[in-house]
Each structure stands twice: as structure tokens, then as C-alpha cells.
Design a protein around this motif. Structure first.
Motif, mmCIF file in Angstrom:
data_model
loop_
_atom_site.group_PDB
_atom_site.id
_atom_site.type_symbol
_atom_site.label_atom_id
_atom_site.label_comp_id
_atom_site.label_asym_id
_atom_site.label_seq_id
_atom_site.Cartn_x
_atom_site.Cartn_y
_atom_site.Cartn_z
ATOM 1 N N ASN A 1 1.127 -7.059 -5.005
ATOM 2 C CA ASN A 1 1.233 -5.667 -4.542
ATOM 3 C C ASN A 1 -0.138 -5.002 -4.483
ATOM 4 O O ASN A 1 -0.455 -4.272 -3.532
ATOM 5 C CB ASN A 1 2.166 -4.883 -5.479
ATOM 6 C CG ASN A 1 3.611 -5.322 -5.350
ATOM 7 O OD1 ASN A 1 4.018 -5.824 -4.303
ATOM 8 N ND2 ASN A 1 4.381 -5.142 -6.420
ATOM 9 N N ALA A 2 -0.953 -5.270 -5.504
ATOM 10 C CA ALA A 2 -2.303 -4.686 -5.518
ATOM 11 C C ALA A 2 -3.137 -5.229 -4.360
ATOM 12 O O ALA A 2 -3.945 -4.501 -3.768
ATOM 13 C CB ALA A 2 -2.992 -4.984 -6.847
ATOM 14 N N GLN A 3 -2.938 -6.507 -4.011
ATOM 15 C CA GLN A 3 -3.712 -7.103 -2.915
ATOM 16 C C GLN A 3 -3.315 -6.529 -1.558
ATOM 17 O O GLN A 3 -4.156 -6.413 -0.664
ATOM 18 C CB GLN A 3 -3.548 -8.619 -2.924
ATOM 19 C CG GLN A 3 -4.370 -9.319 -3.993
ATOM 20 C CD GLN A 3 -4.196 -10.812 -3.964
ATOM 21 O OE1 GLN A 3 -3.102 -11.334 -3.711
ATOM 22 N NE2 GLN A 3 -5.262 -11.535 -4.237
ATOM 23 N N TRP A 4 -2.036 -6.199 -1.373
ATOM 24 C CA TRP A 4 -1.636 -5.569 -0.115
ATOM 25 C C TRP A 4 -2.415 -4.269 0.092
ATOM 26 O O TRP A 4 -2.896 -3.986 1.190
ATOM 27 C CB TRP A 4 -0.136 -5.275 -0.113
ATOM 28 C CG TRP A 4 0.723 -6.440 0.273
ATOM 29 C CD1 TRP A 4 1.622 -7.098 -0.499
ATOM 30 C CD2 TRP A 4 0.753 -7.093 1.561
ATOM 31 N NE1 TRP A 4 2.208 -8.137 0.210
ATOM 32 C CE2 TRP A 4 1.695 -8.144 1.477
ATOM 33 C CE3 TRP A 4 0.076 -6.897 2.764
ATOM 34 C CZ2 TRP A 4 1.980 -8.992 2.545
ATOM 35 C CZ3 TRP A 4 0.353 -7.738 3.832
ATOM 36 C CH2 TRP A 4 1.285 -8.763 3.722
ATOM 37 N N ILE A 5 -2.536 -3.496 -0.976
ATOM 38 C CA ILE A 5 -3.262 -2.228 -0.884
ATOM 39 C C ILE A 5 -4.759 -2.470 -0.704
ATOM 40 O O ILE A 5 -5.411 -1.873 0.157
ATOM 41 C CB ILE A 5 -3.007 -1.373 -2.146
ATOM 42 C CG1 ILE A 5 -1.517 -1.023 -2.256
ATOM 43 C CG2 ILE A 5 -3.859 -0.100 -2.118
ATOM 44 C CD1 ILE A 5 -1.140 -0.353 -3.559
ATOM 45 N N SER A 6 -5.314 -3.387 -1.515
ATOM 46 C CA SER A 6 -6.758 -3.623 -1.475
ATOM 47 C C SER A 6 -7.178 -4.288 -0.162
ATOM 48 O O SER A 6 -8.234 -3.960 0.392
ATOM 49 C CB SER A 6 -7.190 -4.472 -2.667
ATOM 50 O OG SER A 6 -6.551 -5.732 -2.661
ATOM 51 N N CYS A 7 -6.360 -5.216 0.342
ATOM 52 C CA CYS A 7 -6.697 -5.857 1.622
ATOM 53 C C CYS A 7 -6.615 -4.852 2.767
ATOM 54 O O CYS A 7 -7.424 -4.899 3.704
ATOM 55 C CB CYS A 7 -5.766 -7.038 1.888
ATOM 56 S SG CYS A 7 -6.116 -8.489 0.879
ATOM 57 N N SER A 8 -5.649 -3.946 2.685
ATOM 58 C CA SER A 8 -5.561 -2.892 3.698
ATOM 59 C C SER A 8 -6.801 -2.008 3.646
ATOM 60 O O SER A 8 -7.383 -1.658 4.685
ATOM 61 C CB SER A 8 -4.303 -2.053 3.478
ATOM 62 O OG SER A 8 -3.135 -2.842 3.613
ATOM 63 N N ALA A 9 -7.226 -1.661 2.420
ATOM 64 C CA ALA A 9 -8.447 -0.852 2.264
ATOM 65 C C ALA A 9 -9.659 -1.608 2.794
ATOM 66 O O ALA A 9 -10.535 -1.021 3.453
ATOM 67 C CB ALA A 9 -8.644 -0.482 0.794
ATOM 68 N N PHE A 10 -9.715 -2.900 2.498
ATOM 69 C CA PHE A 10 -10.826 -3.725 2.970
ATOM 70 C C PHE A 10 -10.913 -3.699 4.495
ATOM 71 O O PHE A 10 -11.985 -3.490 5.070
ATOM 72 C CB PHE A 10 -10.648 -5.155 2.475
ATOM 73 C CG PHE A 10 -11.646 -6.132 3.030
ATOM 74 C CD1 PHE A 10 -12.943 -6.152 2.565
ATOM 75 C CD2 PHE A 10 -11.281 -7.035 4.026
ATOM 76 C CE1 PHE A 10 -13.869 -7.053 3.082
ATOM 77 C CE2 PHE A 10 -12.186 -7.924 4.543
ATOM 78 C CZ PHE A 10 -13.484 -7.938 4.070
ATOM 79 N N LEU A 11 -9.766 -3.902 5.161
ATOM 80 C CA LEU A 11 -9.762 -3.937 6.622
ATOM 81 C C LEU A 11 -10.062 -2.570 7.216
ATOM 82 O O LEU A 11 -10.692 -2.467 8.275
ATOM 83 C CB LEU A 11 -8.419 -4.467 7.127
ATOM 84 C CG LEU A 11 -8.132 -5.931 6.791
ATOM 85 C CD1 LEU A 11 -6.752 -6.335 7.283
ATOM 86 C CD2 LEU A 11 -9.194 -6.845 7.397
ATOM 87 N N ILE A 12 -9.624 -1.492 6.548
ATOM 88 C CA ILE A 12 -9.978 -0.148 7.006
ATOM 89 C C ILE A 12 -11.492 0.048 6.914
ATOM 90 O O ILE A 12 -12.127 0.604 7.815
ATOM 91 C CB ILE A 12 -9.248 0.919 6.160
ATOM 92 C CG1 ILE A 12 -7.743 0.905 6.489
ATOM 93 C CG2 ILE A 12 -9.829 2.311 6.423
ATOM 94 C CD1 ILE A 12 -6.899 1.763 5.566
#
Length: 298
Positions: A263-274
């Protein structure tokens, strides 16, 4: 962009994203460096007999072949062998956008805007959180190898830029001529000559599928289409589409191997791509100077 060109570019992004799963399919049973060497061998022959050598000194082609073959894709393939999921390999390889920016500042005296700096900081936080909150899809060794791969992307771009070549597809094909031998030599240096016999014994249908997919749809077709597009459209329009590669990589990893993110990676990967999007997407009424003329994420 024309609708037809958008669709074919998205198709290439899907192929490039799926390619990470194809790499994993091959390196499950065979040394990753030899899989990468086979990819470039098949991608080079026989097409090289139909593509005229670009009018550049051989040293640029040699340097590009070593960096592109061993530095980028040899290390990216090895990162999956050493514990990165195919999806996370695709995500973390986007770090090359950041390394390209820094190379541009260092070599070409480019400036980092406040928007780009914000994007870099957001992306870095996303990377750190993704590594810390792994569910087994990230390893330190795998991360180290993918970082080497990401750092080599701008080097490959600099080599092409310095060569002055006006035909990036021809440059890529002839540069790949020099990719297989260093990969094989490095594999033998690390594993000894026995690796050749072991590879022969373990080479199977999955390896063939992996190598041929990487060679033809990914490399030959993908680069042919990509270079046609960069001749027709500004990179400011094309660069954002490259983020789709990561989406397709995560999707194919889930479908083929059951890979998932915490769950944390979904958020962090989304932030990374943003964050990456803030770096590569052209601000309104401002130009984009990319130091990597054929930057591609496959």
C-alpha cells in the motif's frame, strides 16, 4: 499529435512496459548478461545489412554499444536477477530522467527550474519510501544495479549527441553491433567459462521467447517507431507518454508473475511518477532542452 500516431506510440509504450516481464522470463533460468547479449545479437542481425552505417567515427558506435548494452540493459537485467520485480525495475529506471537533468547541468550548463527541482525532490522521496516499505519486490543489490543502469542512460545520450549523428535509428543499430561481446566477456569474467555450458543446458522456450521479444518488438520495432515520432513531434509532446511504460510494466508483472506493490508503494510510486512528470512535462510557453535525443524507457 495525430490520433493514429498517438495510438501507435502508446502501443510501443505497452511493448516497452511488457518488455520488463519478458526480461524476467529469460533471466529466471539463464545468466542475465548472456540474455542481454543474445537480445542485441538478434536485434543487430540481419537488419544491419539493410541499414547504412551512420557517418560518424567508429569510437562513438563502440562507446554507445558498451554503455547501451552493458551499462543500461545488462545492469537492468541483472537487477531483476538480484531481487527487483519487473514492475519495480521499470519504476526505478525512471531515475534516468533525474540523472539526465544533472548531466545537462554539468556538461551543457543547463539550469534546473524550481518546478524541476520540486519534481526531483518528490521523486526522491518516492524512491526512498518504495525501497523502505518493500513487500519483497525490492532488494538493495537489485536497486544498486538499476541505479547504474539509470546513470548510464544520459551517458549514452551524450555519446550520441557528441557524435553529431542525424540518424538515431541507424546509430542505435550499428552501436548495438558492439553490445554482445562486452556482455559475454563480463559474464565469463564473473562466472567463469562454465557459464556458457550452463546457459546452453538451461536455454529453453522461455528464454527464446524472452530474447526474441526483446530483440524484435522491443528494440527493432520500438526504436523504429520512436525515432519516426521524434522526427515529427517535439519531445515535449512525446516525453510524457513514456510514463505509460511504467504503468504497463506494473500491469504485465501482475498478470504474468503475480507481482504487487505494498500500500505504501502504491502511494510512493505514484508520487515518484508525479515528480518525474514535473521534470519532463513542458511548462506552458516554455521550451524543453533534453540532452538525450532518443531517450526511451524500454
Amino acid at each position: 499529435m495525430k490520433t493514429r500516431d498517438i495510438l501507435i506510440t502508446v502501443l510501443v509504450m505497452a511493448i516497452w512496459g511488457f518488455n520488463f516481464s519478458m526480461i524476467k522470463l529469460g533471466v529466471n533460468d539463464v545468466d542475465p548478461l548472456l540474455v542481454a547479449a543474445s537480445r542485441f545479437l538478434f536485434a543487430t542481425f540481419p537488419i544491419i545489412f539493410f541499414i547504412r552505417k551512420p557517418n560518424v567515427p567508429w569510437r562513438y558506435l563502440l562507446g554507445y554499444g558498451i554503455v547501451f548494452g552493458t551499462g543500461i540493459w545488462g545492469m537492468a537485467s541483472t537487477s531483476i536477477t538480484f531481487g527487483l520485480s519487473s514492475g519495480m525495475a521499470a519504476v526505478l529506471l525512471q531515475i534516468d530522467v533525474i540523472t539526465t537533468v544533472f548531466v545537462g547541468v554539468w556538461l551543457y550548463k543547463e539550469t534546473i527550474s524550481s518546478r524541476m527541482l520540486s519534481g526531483i525532490l518528490i521523486a526522491c522521496v518516492g524512491i526512498i519510501v518504495s525501497i523502505i516499505y518493500t513487500n519483497g519486490n525490492v532488494s538493495l543489490a537489485g536497486t544498486a544495479f538499476i541505479l547504474v543502469s539509470a546513470m548510464c542512460w544520459p551517458i549514452a545520450g551524450v555519446i550520441m549527441k557528441q557524435s553529431g549523428c542525424k540518424s538515431p535509428f541507424a546509430f542505435n543499430v550499428w552501436g548495438m553491433l558492439f553490445a554482445p561481446v562486452p556482455l559475454v566477456a563480463l559474464s565469463i569474467l564473473i562466472n567463469g567459462f562454465d557459464v556458457l555450458e550452463i546457459t546452453y543446458q538451461h536455454w529453453n522456450s522461455n528464454t527464446w521467447i524472452s530474447v526474441l521479444f526483446q530483440a524484435y518488438p522491443t528494440t527493432v520495432f520500438g526504436y523504429w517507431v520512436w525515432n519516426k515520432m521524434i522526427l515529427q513531434y517535439p519531445m515535449s509532446q512525446l516525453a510524457p507518454l513514456t510514463l505509460l511504460t511504467t504503468v504497463f510494466a506494473l500491469l504485465s508483472g501482475y498478470i504474468l508473475f503475480g507481482e504487487s506493490l505494498s500500500n505504501a508503494q502504491w502511494i510512493s510510486c505514484s508520487a515518484f511518477l508525479i515528480g518525474i512528470a514535473l521534470v519532463i512535462i513542458k511548462p506552458k510557453n516554455k521550451a524543453v532542452n533534453l540532452t538525450q535525443p532518443i531517450k526511451s524507457p524500454h
